[in-house]
Structures are given as C-alpha cells and as structure tokens.
Scaffold this motif. Structure first.
Motif, PDB file in Angstrom:
ATOM      1  N   MET A  51      -2.427   2.182  -8.294  1.00  0.00           N
ATOM      2  CA  MET A  51      -1.672   1.166  -9.032  1.00  0.00           C
ATOM      3  C   MET A  51      -1.362  -0.044  -8.151  1.00  0.00           C
ATOM      4  SD  MET A  51      -1.578   2.126 -12.107  1.00  0.00           S
ATOM      5  CE  MET A  51      -0.330   1.181 -12.956  1.00  0.00           C
ATOM      6  N   ALA A  52      -1.087   0.183  -6.867  1.00  0.00           N
ATOM      7  CA  ALA A  52      -0.828  -0.940  -5.956  1.00  0.00           C
ATOM      8  C   ALA A  52      -2.082  -1.798  -5.784  1.00  0.00           C
ATOM      9  CB  ALA A  52      -0.343  -0.425  -4.605  1.00  0.00           C
ATOM     10  N   ASP A  53      -3.245  -1.157  -5.797  1.00  0.00           N
ATOM     11  CA  ASP A  53      -4.507  -1.887  -5.637  1.00  0.00           C
ATOM     12  C   ASP A  53      -4.951  -2.594  -6.913  1.00  0.00           C
ATOM     13  OD1 ASP A  53      -4.618  -0.998  -3.038  1.00  0.00           O
ATOM     14  OD2 ASP A  53      -6.096   0.581  -3.442  1.00  0.00           O
ATOM     15  N   ARG A 106       4.667   2.973 -10.286  1.00  0.00           N
ATOM     16  CA  ARG A 106       4.956   3.741  -9.070  1.00  0.00           C
ATOM     17  C   ARG A 106       5.889   4.884  -9.427  1.00  0.00           C
ATOM     18  NH1 ARG A 106       3.283   2.340  -4.241  1.00  0.00           N
ATOM     19  NH2 ARG A 106       4.260   3.161  -2.400  1.00  0.00           N
ATOM     20  N   VAL A 107       5.631   6.066  -8.877  1.00  0.00           N
ATOM     21  CA  VAL A 107       6.448   7.243  -9.152  1.00  0.00           C
ATOM     22  C   VAL A 107       6.710   8.011  -7.864  1.00  0.00           C
ATOM     23  CG1 VAL A 107       5.674   7.567 -11.535  1.00  0.00           C
ATOM     24  CG2 VAL A 107       4.428   8.659  -9.692  1.00  0.00           C
ATOM     25  N   GLU A 108       7.824   8.738  -7.858  1.00  0.00           N
ATOM     26  CA  GLU A 108       8.141   9.634  -6.743  1.00  0.00           C
ATOM     27  C   GLU A 108       9.057  10.725  -7.266  1.00  0.00           C
ATOM     28  OE1 GLU A 108      10.676   9.344  -2.670  1.00  0.00           O
ATOM     29  OE2 GLU A 108       9.090   7.842  -2.906  1.00  0.00           O
ATOM     30  N   LEU A 134      14.253   4.974  -0.469  1.00  0.00           N
ATOM     31  CA  LEU A 134      13.617   5.117  -1.782  1.00  0.00           C
ATOM     32  C   LEU A 134      13.360   3.759  -2.418  1.00  0.00           C
ATOM     33  CD1 LEU A 134      12.747   6.939  -4.195  1.00  0.00           C
ATOM     34  CD2 LEU A 134      15.089   6.679  -5.006  1.00  0.00           C
ATOM     35  N   VAL A 135      14.350   2.889  -2.387  1.00  0.00           N
ATOM     36  CA  VAL A 135      14.203   1.555  -2.985  1.00  0.00           C
ATOM     37  C   VAL A 135      13.089   0.782  -2.280  1.00  0.00           C
ATOM     38  CG1 VAL A 135      15.375  -0.673  -3.214  1.00  0.00           C
ATOM     39  CG2 VAL A 135      16.555   1.407  -3.881  1.00  0.00           C
ATOM     40  N   GLN A 136      12.994   0.893  -0.972  1.00  0.00           N
ATOM     41  CA  GLN A 136      11.934   0.183  -0.248  1.00  0.00           C
ATOM     42  C   GLN A 136      10.559   0.762  -0.553  1.00  0.00           C
ATOM     43  OE1 GLN A 136      12.776  -0.396   3.884  1.00  0.00           O
ATOM     44  NE2 GLN A 136      14.306  -1.935   3.434  1.00  0.00           N
ATOM     45  N   ARG A 137      10.458   2.097  -0.625  1.00  0.00           N
ATOM     46  CA  ARG A 137       9.163   2.699  -0.957  1.00  0.00           C
ATOM     47  C   ARG A 137       8.704   2.302  -2.355  1.00  0.00           C
ATOM     48  NH1 ARG A 137      11.596   7.095   1.424  1.00  0.00           N
ATOM     49  NH2 ARG A 137      12.068   8.083  -0.571  1.00  0.00           N
ATOM     50  N   LYS A 140       7.699  -1.662  -2.472  1.00  0.00           N
ATOM     51  CA  LYS A 140       6.813  -2.203  -1.431  1.00  0.00           C
ATOM     52  C   LYS A 140       5.653  -3.045  -1.976  1.00  0.00           C
ATOM     53  CE  LYS A 140       4.381  -0.980   2.768  1.00  0.00           C
ATOM     54  NZ  LYS A 140       3.963   0.095   3.660  1.00  0.00           N
ATOM     55  N   PRO A 141       4.983  -2.646  -3.079  1.00  0.00           N
ATOM     56  CA  PRO A 141       3.866  -3.479  -3.558  1.00  0.00           C
ATOM     57  C   PRO A 141       4.256  -4.876  -4.036  1.00  0.00           C
ATOM     58  CG  PRO A 141       3.706  -1.266  -4.465  1.00  0.00           C
ATOM     59  CD  PRO A 141       5.038  -1.374  -3.800  1.00  0.00           C
TER      60      PRO A 141
END
Length: 173
Positions: A51-53, A106-108, A134-137, A140-141
């Motif tokens: 998804m980032a790509d 994005r998921v975690e 968590l917020v930074q991860r 990040k994109p």
C-alpha cells in the motif's frame, strides 16, 4: 475451474518467509509453535509495504482502532475483552484509511503479552513509547506531505502530535 482443482491449488499456497526470519528459525512450523501471529504479522508487513508503494491517500486520513469479533477464547490467540465496545470480544487492530476513498492503507494488530520478544524489538519507533511509536509507524508513508490525520481520542498524546508536526503531518482529534 473445478472444485477439486481449486482445493489442490489452495493446498499448495504458502506464505513465504523473509530471509532474515528463515535464519532465526529453521521452519515456519517451528516459528508458529511459539508465535501464533507469525503469518498474520508477515501478511500485515507485506500489505503495508504494498500500500505504501502503490496507494496515495487523499489529503485527509483517519487513524482509529477496530475490533475483529471472536467469541471463542480457546481458538483465538491474543483474545481480549473490550468492555466499552459494541463487540466486546476479539482482537484489536489499528487502521489508518483514506478519508475520501475509505480505503484502509495501513494496519497493525495489537498483540499484547502474547507478542514474542523478537517481534517487539523489531517494531520501528518502539523506543519512543507505545502510542508515539504506533502513531509514527502508521503515518510514516505520508510524512512530509502536508496531509491531515484525524485520530481517535486514544491516540491524542502530546508527544505523538508534536512528532507528527515535526514531520509535516497535521493532526486533528
């Protein structure tokens, strides 16, 4: 396609291991004995990378938690009880999605005490605290893009908000 052909193909599908993970344990089955989320973590990692790509969210995104409903504690690793949720039993997942297209990009998963030590150490920004990391991860994109993130109240930590402002991501609660 016939049903038998489908079953044969499905039986041969496997998640592939990263080279680094292969060095840590000789087989996937050995790793999964001690880590019930090994496959889930690998799938999330690939989803987030893809998804980032490939996906560019709009000017506004929403970061919040969701609960994957699950009622049988004996068959669900990291099973939790959430007293104030509509679905009080299951797994907690953090999601960030595009505010216009409503696509989750994005998921975690929150693993809690079931998470192996190696997985905790491998998380980016884990040294900055649970919420800030968590917020930074999750964002990040979209760093240095001037986009806006709407966050649920449980993410509104002053340190996390300031860390995003340093990266030119604006926050609203």
């Amino acid at each position: 396609m016939s049903y038998d052909r489908f079953v044969d193909i499905l039986a041969s599908l496997r998640y592939t291991d990263d080279e680094a993970e292969m060095l840590q344990s000789s087989t996937t089955s050995q790793r999964c004995e001690h880590d019930p989320f090994a496959h889930v973590r690998q799938m999330e990692k690939e989803w987030n990378k893809n998804m980032a790509d490939k996906f560019l969210p709009s000017w506004i995104s929403m970061l919040d938690t969701s609960v994957m409903e699950w009622h049988d504690q004996s068959t669900c690793p990291a099973w939790m009880v959430f007293a104030k949720q509509e679905q009080p039993f299951g797994n907690k997942r953090y999601c960030i999605g595009c505010g216009e297209s409503k696509i989750i990009w994005r998921v975690e998963m929150e693993e809690g005490k079931d998470q192996p030590i190696q997985a905790k150490e491998a998380l980016e920004f884990s040294d900055q605290g649970k919420i800030i990391g968590l917020v930074q991860r999750m964002t990040k994109p979209i760093w240095y893009t001037g986009r806006v993130v709407l966050m649920g109240g449980n993410f509104c930590d002053v340190g996390g908000i300031l860390s995003l402002l340093d990266k030119c991501v604006f926050v609203s609660a």
